[in-house]
Each structure stands twice: as structure tokens, then as C-alpha cells.
Scaffold this motif. Sequence first.
Motif, PDB file in Angstrom:
ATOM      1  N   LEU A  46      23.984 -11.210   2.992  1.00  0.00           N
ATOM      2  CA  LEU A  46      24.131 -12.232   4.020  1.00  0.00           C
ATOM      3  C   LEU A  46      22.769 -12.605   4.593  1.00  0.00           C
ATOM      4  CD1 LEU A  46      26.529 -13.736   5.289  1.00  0.00           C
ATOM      5  CD2 LEU A  46      26.481 -12.074   7.140  1.00  0.00           C
ATOM      6  N   ALA A  47      21.891 -11.640   4.679  1.00  0.00           N
ATOM      7  CA  ALA A  47      20.596 -11.889   5.295  1.00  0.00           C
ATOM      8  C   ALA A  47      19.675 -12.702   4.399  1.00  0.00           C
ATOM      9  CB  ALA A  47      19.928 -10.575   5.665  1.00  0.00           C
ATOM     10  N   ASN A  48      19.823 -12.594   3.084  1.00  0.00           N
ATOM     11  CA  ASN A  48      18.911 -13.386   2.264  1.00  0.00           C
ATOM     12  C   ASN A  48      19.609 -14.397   1.355  1.00  0.00           C
ATOM     13  OD1 ASN A  48      19.879 -11.711   0.304  1.00  0.00           O
ATOM     14  ND2 ASN A  48      18.039 -10.447   0.186  1.00  0.00           N
ATOM     15  N   GLN A  49      20.841 -14.710   1.686  1.00  0.00           N
ATOM     16  CA  GLN A  49      21.478 -15.820   0.979  1.00  0.00           C
ATOM     17  C   GLN A  49      20.983 -17.123   1.600  1.00  0.00           C
ATOM     18  OE1 GLN A  49      24.067 -17.866   2.563  1.00  0.00           O
ATOM     19  NE2 GLN A  49      23.578 -16.848   4.492  1.00  0.00           N
ATOM     20  N   LEU A  50      21.133 -18.213   0.870  1.00  0.00           N
ATOM     21  CA  LEU A  50      20.608 -19.482   1.364  1.00  0.00           C
ATOM     22  C   LEU A  50      21.706 -20.452   1.777  1.00  0.00           C
ATOM     23  CD1 LEU A  50      17.828 -20.023  -1.336  1.00  0.00           C
ATOM     24  CD2 LEU A  50      17.613 -18.991   0.919  1.00  0.00           C
ATOM     25  N   LEU A  51      22.936 -20.146   1.405  1.00  0.00           N
ATOM     26  CA  LEU A  51      23.999 -21.134   1.573  1.00  0.00           C
ATOM     27  C   LEU A  51      24.323 -21.394   3.033  1.00  0.00           C
ATOM     28  CD1 LEU A  51      25.892 -22.960   0.059  1.00  0.00           C
ATOM     29  CD2 LEU A  51      27.537 -21.100  -0.091  1.00  0.00           C
ATOM     30  N   PHE A  52      24.401 -20.342   3.823  1.00  0.00           N
ATOM     31  CA  PHE A  52      24.733 -20.518   5.232  1.00  0.00           C
ATOM     32  C   PHE A  52      23.549 -20.106   6.085  1.00  0.00           C
ATOM     33  CE2 PHE A  52      28.765 -19.538   3.127  1.00  0.00           C
ATOM     34  CZ  PHE A  52      29.479 -20.686   3.438  1.00  0.00           C
ATOM     35  N   GLN A  53      23.170 -20.994   6.986  1.00  0.00           N
ATOM     36  CA  GLN A  53      22.106 -20.639   7.909  1.00  0.00           C
ATOM     37  C   GLN A  53      22.764 -20.069   9.155  1.00  0.00           C
ATOM     38  OE1 GLN A  53      18.164 -22.570   8.052  1.00  0.00           O
ATOM     39  NE2 GLN A  53      18.918 -23.525   9.907  1.00  0.00           N
ATOM     40  N   ILE A  54      22.684 -18.761   9.285  1.00  0.00           N
ATOM     41  CA  ILE A  54      23.344 -18.086  10.392  1.00  0.00           C
ATOM     42  C   ILE A  54      22.306 -17.230  11.108  1.00  0.00           C
ATOM     43  CG2 ILE A  54      25.225 -16.532  11.035  1.00  0.00           C
ATOM     44  CD1 ILE A  54      26.484 -17.143   8.284  1.00  0.00           C
ATOM     45  N   PRO A  55      22.145 -17.422  12.414  1.00  0.00           N
ATOM     46  CA  PRO A  55      21.167 -16.611  13.137  1.00  0.00           C
ATOM     47  C   PRO A  55      21.476 -15.126  12.979  1.00  0.00           C
ATOM     48  CG  PRO A  55      22.011 -18.374  14.530  1.00  0.00           C
ATOM     49  CD  PRO A  55      22.812 -18.396  13.270  1.00  0.00           C
ATOM     50  N   ALA A  56      20.445 -14.305  13.019  1.00  0.00           N
ATOM     51  CA  ALA A  56      20.587 -12.883  12.709  1.00  0.00           C
ATOM     52  C   ALA A  56      21.649 -12.204  13.572  1.00  0.00           C
ATOM     53  CB  ALA A  56      19.240 -12.187  12.887  1.00  0.00           C
ATOM     54  N   HIS A  57      21.685 -12.539  14.857  1.00  0.00           N
ATOM     55  CA  HIS A  57      22.654 -11.829  15.702  1.00  0.00           C
ATOM     56  C   HIS A  57      24.081 -12.242  15.356  1.00  0.00           C
ATOM     57  CE1 HIS A  57      22.193 -15.608  17.902  1.00  0.00           C
ATOM     58  NE2 HIS A  57      23.355 -15.363  18.444  1.00  0.00           N
ATOM     59  N   ARG A  58      24.230 -13.461  14.879  1.00  0.00           N
ATOM     60  CA  ARG A  58      25.564 -13.889  14.461  1.00  0.00           C
ATOM     61  C   ARG A  58      25.947 -13.202  13.155  1.00  0.00           C
ATOM     62  NH1 ARG A  58      28.474 -15.856  18.218  1.00  0.00           N
ATOM     63  NH2 ARG A  58      29.522 -17.489  17.047  1.00  0.00           N
ATOM     64  N   GLN A  59      24.978 -13.024  12.310  1.00  0.00           N
ATOM     65  CA  GLN A  59      25.247 -12.298  11.064  1.00  0.00           C
ATOM     66  C   GLN A  59      25.743 -10.902  11.381  1.00  0.00           C
ATOM     67  OE1 GLN A  59      21.892 -12.191   8.425  1.00  0.00           O
ATOM     68  NE2 GLN A  59      21.675 -14.402   8.362  1.00  0.00           N
ATOM     69  N   ALA A  60      25.064 -10.275  12.319  1.00  0.00           N
ATOM     70  CA  ALA A  60      25.446  -8.911  12.681  1.00  0.00           C
ATOM     71  C   ALA A  60      26.876  -8.900  13.215  1.00  0.00           C
ATOM     72  CB  ALA A  60      24.474  -8.368  13.724  1.00  0.00           C
ATOM     73  N   MET A  61      27.189  -9.911  14.016  1.00  0.00           N
ATOM     74  CA  MET A  61      28.540  -9.992  14.562  1.00  0.00           C
ATOM     75  C   MET A  61      29.566 -10.146  13.436  1.00  0.00           C
ATOM     76  SD  MET A  61      31.218 -12.185  15.365  1.00  0.00           S
ATOM     77  CE  MET A  61      30.512 -13.829  15.212  1.00  0.00           C
ATOM     78  N   LEU A  62      29.244 -11.057  12.513  1.00  0.00           N
ATOM     79  CA  LEU A  62      30.172 -11.300  11.402  1.00  0.00           C
ATOM     80  C   LEU A  62      30.451 -10.007  10.645  1.00  0.00           C
ATOM     81  CD1 LEU A  62      29.032 -14.627   9.670  1.00  0.00           C
ATOM     82  CD2 LEU A  62      31.162 -14.198  10.881  1.00  0.00           C
TER      83      LEU A  62
END
Lengths: 1076, 360
Positions: free
Chosen positions: B79-95
Amino acid sequence: MPGKLKAKIVAGRHLPVMDRASDLTDAFVEVKFGNTTFKTDVYPKSLNPQWNSEWFKFEVDDEDLQDEPLQITVLDHDTYSANDAIGKVYIDIDPLLSSEAATVISGWFPIYDTIHGIRGEINVLVKVELFNDLNRFRQSSCGVKFFCTTSIPRCYRAVMVHGFVEELVVNEDPEYQWIDRIRTPRASNEARQRLISLMSGELQRKIGLKVLEMGGNAVVGYLQCFDLEGESGLVVRAIGTACTLDKLSNTYTPATAINPCNSSPSKDIKEAGFGEEAPGVPLSSGPPTPLRAQTFSSFSPSKSYSRQSSSSDTELSLTPKTGMGSGGSAGKEAGPLKALLRQQTQTALEQREFPFFTLTSFPPGFLLHVGGVVSARSVKLLDRIHNPDEPETRDAWWEEIRQEIKSHAKALGCHAVVGYSESTSICEEVCILSASGTAAILSSRFMQDSALDTEHRLSRQQASVFTSGAEKGEGDMGSTASLGFEDLMSPGCAFCHIPYDELNMPFPAQLTYCHCCRRYKVPDVLFTTIDLPTEANVTGKGCLIQARLCRTKKKAQGEGNATAISNLLPFLEYELHTQLMNKLKLRSMNALFGLRIQISVGENMLLGLASATGVYLTALPSPGGIQIAGKTPSDITYEQHISNMQKKINDTIAKNKELYEINPPDLVEEVIGSPIPEPRQRSRLFRSHSESSDEVSELDLSHGKKDAFVLEIDDTDAVEDIHSLLTDAPTPPGFYSCNTEIMPGIYNWTSALQMFTSVRVFRLSNVNLTNQGLNKVFNDLCENLLKSLYFKLRSMVPCCLCHVNFTVAVPEDELIQVAVTAVAMSFDKDQTQENGRQSIDKNLMKAITENEDQLQFPLELSAESSSNPLNSAKGLSEVSGPLPSARAPSVDYSSFTDRCSSWIEQLRLKAHTIRCGSIKTMSSLEKASPLPEGRSRSLRSNRSYAGSSVTVVKMTPLSFIPGTKIIKYLGIINMFFIRETTSLREEGGVSGFLHSFIAEVFAMVRAHVAALGGNAVVSYNMKECVFMENPNKNQAQCLINVSGDAVIFVRESELEATPPQPHSASAQTSSSGEGT
Amino acid sequence: MRRMSMELDVFVGNTTIIDEEVYQLWLDGHSVSDAVRMRLESDALSECEASGEVLHSDTMDQYRTFQMCERLLHCPSKLANQLLFQIPAHRQAMLIERYYEFDHTFAREVLGKKLSKGTKKDLDDISLKTGVALKSCRRQFDNFKRVFKVVEELKGPLVENVQHHFLLSDSLARDYAAVVFFANSRFETGKRKLQYLSFQDFAFCAGQLISYWTVGAVDNMMEDMDVDLEKEFLHDLKDLKVLVNDKDMLDQHKSLVCYQLKGKIKAFSEMEANFKNLSRALINIASKLTNTKDVRDLFIDLVEKFIEPCRSDKWTVGDLTLFLTHYTSTAHTLEMFRFQILWERYMGVIKSCILKMYHD
């Protein structure tokens, strides 16, 4: 051998599993440029291969460098059968060809397949070595910079605006070359993608050549479109504005990096300050205009002429040598002098075939007067093109339309067209060509012959290089000089003054004296296609206004069809216009900016969608209300009905006034009294029948004064109109929307930014719909879409949807497609009221005082005598004279456009362009310019966002990002993708398919920008989204074309953190010293 | 009558918009129409005056986004180095965190079971029993399986492995470690007598076992993993038998404990009467741990042999704490007892497990 292209394939990651047996992939890469192909080794059994290849070197002509993309294909090696393609990456290397843009392309690119979408990523490094070969006869135009931005890009200064450039190339569409064989989707899609990429490159190169010929070095407002004509071919065409741009050097003197174009956020603040002033408390500064007028009147009125004498100051060399006397001439001379000047400009422009400009906002002092919207449409038959493979026929079509536009502009007393754009709508063999723009009068400052000027410029540049210390004010000076030209009088209202002779008006219009300066006439309503000039005096806030219309059409073929469409168009346009007018009045506004009318044709219907941003221009009279008149006042219930409706309308107007904070300052002015009493009296006289505007601030609900707009309900159509008027849902609290760059009355943008694209396709099953039924469907579709957007973005409140760009299409018989791209930007509400207020006041004060310091040139108070007739102003009769129609096969449409133009011409205005205030704010901002280290630091921090390996790339359709400063333009992004599926259901149906495709397009744009070293795309635009489906076959196909400018920005907060430059302070003083 | 429909409806933001509420609804396994209904009923959105239509469109968009993200969530580091979705890091963590969060009631049911297809078939029953939607059960089960599969073969500390590979918070990583640990050792947790124990109880015990009884517990340099109990240690536990087999020692131990506890615990007489039984129970459990079968029965044994007798004698938690403390410590003062370290390692874990498990 003018260039060497080098590419290195580093690694791959997240590759798809190509070998089911091992759950792995044996990947290798082919790198192709032109006809040369290199291959990497096979990296066996890995989904994350590390090729780390050698540098593949291509020795190529720079012509090829411009035309060709670098094509990277990732394949899975298969010993026994053919290698399977995983996907491709096309890299446009154009940004590497300009010394000022990117130097290397390096990063992870999504590997894209037209059937499977993104399949992993590949890390690539690309460099170009150019050998300068100046003696060669140039086929290439390397080094010409392209910008999608429709204003002068942020870190450049316009030295010269050369004018319109256009080009068009045609090719056979590979999609239609499979007819006898079986179409293989992947091959066909890839051929198309590659062809369009090639054609785009060729187009850009050819336009670049034209620019070089004109002596320019850049194209601004570059708009490239493609027309899928079907079997007659594939057309790629582009228009733009050739300019000579000067890079504002940050290296020597950061303080001089003044942005000559005025729409950075800071400028917005300033600009908002003016707007704020108007409805503001009476004691804050009184009526703004008189105050300013006083300020300016303390200078000698003939100031513009001092600028013309080059002896007085080298920096003024931008103005033409007219041989007019230098300073000291009395104010009365101004009028005739100005007329002469204008003549000059006009001749300068008339020499040009098409005095068109794709810009929508302008360097200071460039746009003088706005005349109104001009547009032309023409219906053509594609199957009648004699030589479909040659561009001549299409060239002729566009030529015809442009001529028409030009003549319309002329009839409006204007010699130029700004905010110009062209579009097409194709359905089977019928093609509607449209062009529109805003007739305007421009200053000749950026347009005269360049030779002399260039010399001066050079010497000046040298000067600035040598004197880096004390001369920090150079930039400030420059901008002052540029703004100081001729129109420094009342800021923000001058551009509203009519450009034409009121005794010989080309159309019936109500003229009043300008409500700001009371000296010149203004029309009652103004429509334009440009952005709101930043210096414009606006009361309250603006809002998005849309007119939507759907008309059924009988299915027909060939000429019959074209005729039917031609006959429908005028009604469509007329009704759209009426709707716009009504909606404008309903919101108590008097001007439209960014007007864009899209007509889309389908088999059995025509769609019309007009979008614009409504504002209340302080200079224009307050719009009267809307009065409903019944035809037969005999019936009591009928009358009651009418009065109910009238009440509803009045209530809505009152509500809207509150919502948009429209409280015209008339009353205040009345009380305080104007320092220029005479013209004001005259205006009062003139306005005697529009006195209702004075009561407006007391929320007079009657509106029933004589100037009220009367809607007659004489048939069901009118009832429908009124209903549709009232069914537009208001934007929810905390939301504003506009389709221009800037929303008047909003500043204090936060950095929260959300660009989005939303697409809806509506199926009309059971097609026996009436026009009204269709209208309702279409209207609801748009309204519901907006509602959904507001809901989705609710977390950003308070926020404004900016640059809301709707496109409609009729992809099939019973389908209506609406696509929206916009950006939602949050702003700080509290700050607006408290801190913001203070800082704005401060800014304003500063601006004013600094203006005084800076206006070292005598100001011309009366920019123009109102009775000065335009040479080019012609009567209506001339406008309506039919243009020679020719060309047998195509249905000509000129008689219609004439009818059409008559309504368009009812709306116009003119402009003086004064940017003193805004320019000043810019320069005060510049004081906080960064130290170079500060910049690099912030860049780094931006790239290494939260430990993620992916650069965050912002995207916005605007030309700026609030709270940031663009420090470098890396090149144009112009990408075209096709996606197709034969397993539609498995991909989540049409919505799932398109959702992932759009996400993929965004991802590829971001990846390319990041690889160029950028962190944002500005002026992003989704120019095309063609969606086709065949659910029965489980198939769908979509084509998307996007463009924008890749940039590097840094946060202003980071800039401010760096200590202010001592130089800039001294610059300030030095410039003020000169001023006295 | 006109019949018209929205054929296609998408919204894509440059920054992917994620509505946490909708995400939860999706994770909880609600259908789109259920989710729309629940959103309509919730108070949070009442001020937006959103219509069902708007909510439906929004919910569909969100669900699609989640479905597209799900593939990435299976391997959170992607999720952190995929390019398809631009998601801020804290949102990634939440997801990620939310995706891997699980219902403890569900986990309690699966705890100790083999994470196999067979168990997956029982998910319907578990769904019925726990009230967790089947879809959600499947996701949670698959998460268990996925985490299990990844960390099973890994060396080093279990919790850190989970955390590193799935980017979870510390507490969630510990819970997963417990699940993995139980699944690996197949501890019996399903017996009726164990039903009163919650997931948290077991997770705590698992934490204790992982921390003190595995190979990694004594030597992090060991190239072995945390998932298995240390064989050597279990074997050595047989030596503790001396405490009950040696009559003198047992008596001495008892008198020492009684001396310490006299007047301090309410159930003193019961303790005094039962001491030998209780001690024998604990030592027997220890000595049998070389058998895999008996390892599995650790918790049922603790309950049957120790906790239940205490409970029937109405020991308070305080009584039990004091007893176990002194039971452990006094053994050190026994002259003939040589297995101090072993004893400490065994009793430390047993004591905290029993205390955790000693409730109604």
C-alpha cells in the motif's frame, strides 16, 4: 547527429504472475525509440526483477526526439511459445529538450496494458544529450516551451505576446483498419495510443516552428484536442498563444522573482481586499474608487507617454516608440493620444490573420477592454471530405469559423479575441465545430515589433545580472513599469467601461455610468469567457451558474441530418442564453466569467450545457429583479398562481443576496458623497429608471421597478423555464463553486486540495420523451451530480469547488454522459473574518502606500474619453451581413451564426487593466523569497513524505496551488490512454471499469510528474473521456486524454520561515526613492 | 411510465477519499443497500440532508474503492509504494489497522483451531453464534490465515514479525501473535469449561507463553522462531516433579507457604487442606508438557485441576495472588530444590495465566 537519448532500465516491482505453475514471472524489457530496439536480459523467476541494465543509447535527430515517445515494453520470457507482453510505458521526452525544464527522467512508472490496466511498475532512467547545431535548417523546435496554463506561467515574465498559433494533423485511425480482418483489441489500442502520441509530438514540433518564426520562445494556453472522426480519420489539432517569456531569475536576486501574472493566492488576497471593501463598513475606507482616484490624480495624467520615451528609462522600452512627446503633456492630451495608441495596437493586431489569444488572464496592462462573448458554430459532414487524409479541408473549416469570430469581434468594436477556444462534437458523419472567445481591446505593449525591444531587454538583463545587490528592486521596478502603462486610473472598474460608441451601438443595450468611477458608460450585463481579472471590483461572492438544455431531434442521415441540426442550434443557443440570464438575475448578479457553452450532438438529441461563474461587478448597475407577467390576467386563480410564483422568485433573490453577500455599496456612496460630483449626477440622471438598486440593500422584495426583467408566461415553455429556475438547489452551507480560477470574496485558502473527476452515464430507456421530459432528466442529472459532489467533499467545508468543468456527451442513442473535473479547496473561514480581515487591511494599506511609492510615472487619469469612437466599431448591420458561404458538400451555417451572434452581442463590456494593487502585494510577498537551501530542503521533505517511497503529487485544474510558490515548470503533460475490457462484469461492471481506469490515469500522470522531479500538475484538464460499452458482449472501451503542466512548488510557509532578504528591503526603498 | 437508470456513476479523487464510517460498514460485511439504510438512519449525516440517492452513489463509490484496495491490503507494505491510489500515510495506517482488526467474539471461536478449509466451512455457524456477518467472518478468518502463513516460517520475535509485515499497531500485532500462537500449538479452547474465558484472557496467556516459554524468549539470537514452545524447557519441567514426589520437600514447602499466609488469606484453612492437591496439580501439568496432546490441554488442565477447586473453595483473587506468590517464592528456600531458574520460568507464566483466568 543532434541528440543522444540514453535510457537505463533499473528494476521492476509488483509484476503480475505470468507463469501459473511457479507463480512467478521471467521478465525482460524492450526499449524502443524510432526504429531502434534494445533488450535487457531476462530476470528469471521474480515479481520484483532487478535488471540494472546498461545505458541504452539512441542517436537520433532532434526532430524525432520531439515526435517520438520512448517506448518501454515489459515481457515475460517464454522458451517454448511467444513471449507474453505484460505492458508498456510511453515516456514523452519532450521535457528533456528544454534547458529550463527537467534534466532527467527517473522514477517508477506504472506498466500499462490496454486490456489489463496497470500491471506492476518499472523503474527507468532517461537522459538526453543535445548537440546544438544552429546552422541546420530547422525542422525541429527543441527548446520552445509549452504551457497548458492559460496565463503567463508563474515564474516567467511576458516580454512579448506574439499571438495565435494553430496546427492540425490528420491520419487514418488504426481502429478502422481492421475491417477485413479480425480486430485484435490490444494491437489496435496500442497502435492508436502510439499514433496519437506521435501525432501530438509532430503537432507540438510544428507549432514550435511557428513560434520560432514569430520570434517567440513559448506557447502559453496550449490546448490540444483530438477528433475521432471515424472512418474519415483521426485529427489532432492544437491552438495556443505564442509568447516570448523571460524566466525570472531566482539565482541572483530572489527578490526580483516577481510574478508578472496576477493570480497567485496572495494576489487573490489583495484582490479580495478590493471586493471586500465595497460591501464593507462605511467608515473603513469609504467608497474605494474615489479614494483611489484621488491618489492617482496626484500624479501627472500623461504618465503613459513618459513611458514611451525610451530615454526616460530603459525599463520602459516595452512600449512602442510612437514618437509622441515625453512626459509633461497635459491631461487633455490623453484622449487623442490614447486613440492614436489604440489605432496603433489595432494595426499591429490587424496585420495578424487571427488576433486571437487562448489566454484567460493577462499580464498587467495587457487587457484594456472587454467587449463580450463572440462565438461561431458550423455543422459539417465528415463523409464529404474529398481528401480525408489531408488536413486541408479541416483547415478550411476552422479558418472559416475563425474569420467569423474575427468579424464578430470587429463588430463589437474590438480588435482582438481573448479566452479563445475551439471544440467539436461528432456523431456519426456529422460534426459540429465550435469556437468562442471574448472580444477585447488589448494594449499594444506586448505586441509591437520585437527587434528593438529585445536589445533593450538584453541590456536590462545584463544590468540585473551585474547589479545584484542594491538593484534588488529590479523586479519590482519591472512590474511597476509594466503596470504603469496607460490605465492606472480607477482600478477594478475600467475594464467594464464600454468600448464602443454609445451613439452608434451595435445592439440595443442599457448603458449606465460606471458605478465605480462615474465617468464612463458600462452595460447592464457582461458575459465573458475569460477569468475574472484580478483587479476587478466585485461585490460579494460569485457562484457557478449553469444553463442546461436538451432537444430531441429526428434520426436522420447526411445532409438532412446536418440541416436539422443547423436549424435546432439557434434555438438551443437562444434558450441557453435566456436561462443564463434568468439564473444570473435570480442570483442578483450582473456578469458572467469563464462562460463555456458546449453543444453535444447525438443520434436523436442535442445537448447544450453552458457553465459560467456569476459575479456582481461593482461597476455595473444592480440587476433588476425578475417580473412575471401573465398573458391573460382574467382568471383569478391564474393571477394568484402568478403572484405566488413572483413571490417565490423574489424570496429566492433575497436569499441569494444574503448567501452571496451582495450588498452593493450604492447607499454608502450616496451618503458620503463622491469626490467627482458631476459625473455622478449624470449617472443618477441616467439611472433614473433603475433606482431600485438603491433599495436593494434594504432587501426590497418588490423588484418591480421598470428595469425588472420581465418573464412572460404565455406558454408552457415559460412555465417550465421558471420551474427550472427555481429547482436549482442552492449549494449547501459552507460550499461555494465557480468554474473560473478565482472565487471573488474567498481567500485564506488552506493547503487542503482535492482534485477529482466524476463521470455519470444516464440511460433513457423508453425514449418517447418530450423536450421537457428530457430537459428535466438532464437538469436532474447535473443537479444530482453536484449534490453528490458536495456530499462527498463535505469534510472539506468551508470549501470552494473551483474550475468546475462539465463536459456532456451523447455516446449512444439513449445515453447521456456527464463528466466533471474540478478541484475542491478549503479555506479558513474564521480567519477571513478576523485575522484575515486585519491582514487584508494591512495588505491593502501597504499596497496603497506602496503604490504611491511606486507610481513614479505620471498617471493618466482619464484613460479614454467616453465619446471617443472606435474606428473599428461597426453597426449591427455589418455583423448580420451573411458571410459568403461556399463548399457544396458541407451544410453551411453562417446565417445561423449571425442570428446567434446578435444575442451574444447584447452582452459586452470593456476593460481597463490596472494591477497596481495586486502587483504590489506580489512584490511584498517576494520579499519573503527563499534562500536556495530553503528551497531544496523543502523539496526534499516533500518527496520523502512520511517515509513512503511514493512522491505525493498534487493535481489541480488551476494554474496555482494556494499557499505555495511554483519555482519550476518541468514541461507539458499530454497523455492519451485507451482501456478496454472483455470481462466487464468481472471488473465490477461499467462503474468498476471506469473507476479503475480513471484512477490508473491519475496514477500514470502522477508517476510521470514525479519522474520529472515534480510534485504537482497545474492546469490539469481531462480533455476527452470517450466511453463505449456493450454490456451484452461483456465489453467496454474508454479513451481518456489529459493534459497539464508539471511543476515543482514549495510551500510559502517554508519560504517565510527563511529570513527575509535584506536586499529586498533596500529594493523597496530604492524604488520608492525613484518614485519621488 | 419512464424507466430510466444511472448506467454508470463514479467519483475518483486525486487523493483517495475514504469515509471511515463507510469503511467500517464495509468491513462489517454489510451490503450496499444495508449500508445506505444505516447511514440514512445515523445521526451523523442528518445535517447534510443527504438523500438516499446521494448516499447510494457515495456508498457504491466507497465500496468500489475498498474492493480495489483490498488486494493491496492483503500485503500492507504494498500500500505504501503502490501508485494507483494516493493515500496519505496516516490514512493508509488507518485502512490497514481497520482491515486487520477483528471481533474478539469471532476470534474466540476460532482460537486454537486449525486455520484450514475445514474451519472455514464452519464459519456460517460461527457467524450465527457470534452475530458477526459471514462476510466479515471470512475476511477475519482469511486475515488470520494470511498472517499465520507469513509469520509461521519467519525467524525472530513473533510480535515484531507480525508488526513488520503487516504494519499493525503494537496491540493488534500482539493479538495476532496470540492467534497465530494458538493456531500453531492448537491449544484446546473450545471445551465447555473454558467457555467462560474471553479472547483477551487467552491472548494474555499467549503473550506470557510467547514471552517466557519459547526459544526466542531466552535467546533472541537463536535462529528459531517464537511460534513454538522450547522443547528443552518442556523436557526439563519433568525435574520439577521432585517438589511433589519428595515427601519431605512437599511438607516443607507446605509449611513455608502456610507460615507466610497465615492470617493473610480468608481461605487459609481450605488452602491448608488442599495444598498438596494443588501443588500436585501444578507440578503434574508441568511434567506432562512434553506431550503435544498435554500441551494442547494446558488451559483445560489449569481450569479443571486448579482453578475449579479454588473456585469451589471460594478463594478470592487476593487469596490466589498471595498463594501463588508465596508458593513460588518459598520453593527457592527449599534446601534440596535445585531448579530455581526453571521453577521461576514455569511458575511466572502459570501464575499470571491463572490469575488472568480466575474469574467467573
